[in-house]
Design an enzyme around this catalytic site. Structure first.
Site, PDB file in Angstrom:
ATOM      1  N   TYR A  46      24.703  -6.783  44.148  1.00 41.88           N
ATOM      2  CA  TYR A  46      25.245  -7.105  45.469  1.00 41.88           C
ATOM      3  C   TYR A  46      24.103  -7.438  46.429  1.00 41.88           C
ATOM      4  CZ  TYR A  46      28.057  -6.408  49.746  1.00 41.88           C
ATOM      5  OH  TYR A  46      28.716  -6.563  50.943  1.00 41.88           O
TER       6      TYR A  46
ATOM      7  N   ARG B 208      35.021   3.949  48.420  1.00 36.33           N
ATOM      8  CA  ARG B 208      34.070   4.227  49.493  1.00 36.33           C
ATOM      9  C   ARG B 208      34.391   5.560  50.156  1.00 36.33           C
ATOM     10  NH1 ARG B 208      33.153  -1.847  51.892  1.00 36.33           N
ATOM     11  NH2 ARG B 208      35.359  -2.107  51.446  1.00 36.33           N
TER      12      ARG B 208
HETATM   13  N1  UDP Z   1      30.120   9.037  49.085  1.00 33.49           N
HETATM   14  C1  UDP Z   1      30.446  10.360  48.878  1.00 33.49           C
HETATM   15  N2  UDP Z   1      31.648  10.644  48.302  1.00 33.49           N
HETATM   16  C2  UDP Z   1      32.548   9.703  47.940  1.00 33.49           C
HETATM   17  C3  UDP Z   1      32.220   8.346  48.184  1.00 33.49           C
HETATM   18  C4  UDP Z   1      30.992   8.047  48.749  1.00 33.49           C
HETATM   19  O1  UDP Z   1      29.670  11.277  49.197  1.00 33.49           O
HETATM   20  O2  UDP Z   1      33.615  10.084  47.422  1.00 33.49           O
HETATM   21  C5  UDP Z   1      28.826   8.737  49.705  1.00 33.49           C
HETATM   22  C6  UDP Z   1      27.947   7.720  48.966  1.00 33.49           C
HETATM   23  O3  UDP Z   1      27.163   8.354  47.987  1.00 33.49           O
HETATM   24  C7  UDP Z   1      27.108   7.185  50.116  1.00 33.49           C
HETATM   25  C8  UDP Z   1      28.052   7.255  51.304  1.00 33.49           C
HETATM   26  O4  UDP Z   1      29.098   8.134  50.936  1.00 33.49           O
HETATM   27  O5  UDP Z   1      26.019   8.025  50.361  1.00 33.49           O
HETATM   28  C9  UDP Z   1      28.683   5.943  51.682  1.00 33.49           C
HETATM   29  O6  UDP Z   1      29.208   5.385  50.522  1.00 33.49           O
HETATM   30  P1  UDP Z   1      30.160   4.126  50.507  1.00 33.49           P
HETATM   31  O7  UDP Z   1      30.567   3.877  49.100  1.00 33.49           O
HETATM   32  O8  UDP Z   1      31.220   4.316  51.512  1.00 33.49           O
HETATM   33  O9  UDP Z   1      29.269   2.917  51.036  1.00 33.49           O
HETATM   34  P2  UDP Z   1      27.711   2.549  50.901  1.00 33.49           P
HETATM   35  O10 UDP Z   1      27.158   2.852  52.234  1.00 33.49           O
HETATM   36  O11 UDP Z   1      27.057   3.378  49.834  1.00 33.49           O
HETATM   37  O12 UDP Z   1      27.756   1.116  50.570  1.00 33.49           O
END
Ligand code: UDP
Length: 311
Positions: free
Chosen positions: A145, A186
């Site tokens: 990505y 997410r």
């Molecule tokens: N995350 C989490 N639990 C979940 C999903 C995501 O702790 O069930 C964490 C993930 O590891 C990251 C943050 O939330 O640190 C944001 O993740 P997301 O997938 O929303 O978007 P990113 O910012 O990583 O693209």
């Protein structure tokens, strides 16, 4: 204006389509429905100002008639989606951007690229200004990505410099709100569906990593202002209010009144430790800043997910 939005049935594309139509424009949405959904745009058909073409924009794009702006928003955007579809993600960011630029040039339209805070990778400065070049692992799972979007930015600037095309590059930070898929993996949809079902809330790592979450209405307003500006270089659009993931989990648990336990799971590879937009440029040149605070935005999103879970 008549605008073409690639990825027009996705989370951001559908919210943008709605906003353009509400502001008197008409929209042609092109989407291959890999991660987008027709249910996101169902209501827009009744306006008579919305057309939909099911198509994969990594191939030659043709739309008849006048087109004033091309907004290239097609791409899987959630980490679990782009890790599931690594090659389509690379293709839509690279080949899709090239095709969308060529199409915009042909139509003498303004081109806008949906870029991302992921171009900054796991940043070693916080907040991130547009001048920061980033810290991306090209061969890691997120690289599909991140590098596609970095290539897309390079291609967009090349069209601007070589073909003198008007371009806009919006670097979008974490966004949430209606039309997100509840199963997109997410943090906000995961924590909400887990809370609503009283299932364990899965915080990855120790939850000390940070994100800065923007409500989708604020984002869409910023994108619209950017399109109407004359800024050809990247602009961050996001909400600078930064919180840890553990705080986010607790906030969502609280507003849903959930009995869920918070549990800890392994941190995904290359998960950025911090993320926060420096929005000085958007403030100065677009007179834009977010207006919806986290609590209000989460409550609106909760209403949406509750309805989704009933369907
Ligand atoms: N995350 C989490 N639990 C979940 C999903 C995501 O702790 O069930 C964490 C993930 O590891 C990251 C943050 O939330 O640190 C944001 O993740 P997301 O997938 O929303 O978007 P990113 O910012 O990583 O693209």
């Amino acid at each position: 204006m008549r605008v073409v939005i690639t990825g027009g049935c996705g989370f951001l594309g559908s919210n943008l389509s709605k906003y353009f139509i509400e502001n008197g424009h008409s929209v042609v949405a092109i989407d291959n429905l890999l991660t987008g959904r027709l249910s996101n745009v169902e209501k827009l058909f009744d306006t008579g100002k919305f057309e939909f073409i099911k198509y994969d924009v990594t191939n030659y794009i043709h739309v008849s008639g006048r087109v004033d702006a091309v907004l290239h928003f097609a791409s899987p955007a959630s980490p679990i989606d782009y890790i599931k579809y690594p090659i389509p993600t690379l293709k839509v960011g690279a080949l899709g951007t090239h095709k969308a630029l060529g199409f915009a040039k042909e139509k003498k339209a303004i081109f806008m690229l949906a870029s991302t805070s992921e171009v900054y990778g796991d940043p070693d400065i916080n907040p991130q200004p547009e001048s920061y070049w980033g810290n991306v692992n090209p061969i890691g799972p997120r690289g599909v990505y991140d590098e596609a979007k970095r290539f897309a930015e390079a291609m967009t600037m090349a069209y601007h410099r070589y073909h003198k095309m008007p371009v806009r590059i919006v670097r979008i930070f974490n966004t949430y709100g209606p039309n997100m898929r509840i199963d997109d993996g997410r943090a906000v949809p995961n924590f909400m569906s887990q809370s609503l079902k009283n299932r364990p809330i899965t915080v990855y790592g120790d939850g000390s990593q940070t994100r800065s979450l923007c409500y989708v209405d604020d984002l869409v307003r910023g994108i619209y202002k950017l399109l109407l500006s004359n800024l050809n270089e990247p602009v961050n659009i996001g909400n600078p209010y930064e919180i840890t993931l553990l705080e986010l989990a607790k906030t969502i648990k609280k507003i849903t009144g959930s009995r869920s336990k918070i549990i800890f799971k392994p941190l995904p590879v290359d998960d950025p430790k911090v993320r926060r937009p420096d929005i000085s440029k958007a403030k100065k040149y677009l007179k834009w800043e977010p207006e919806v605070d986290l609590n209000a935005g989460l409550l609106n999103t909760l209403k949406y997910f509750k309805k989704e879970l009933c369907n």
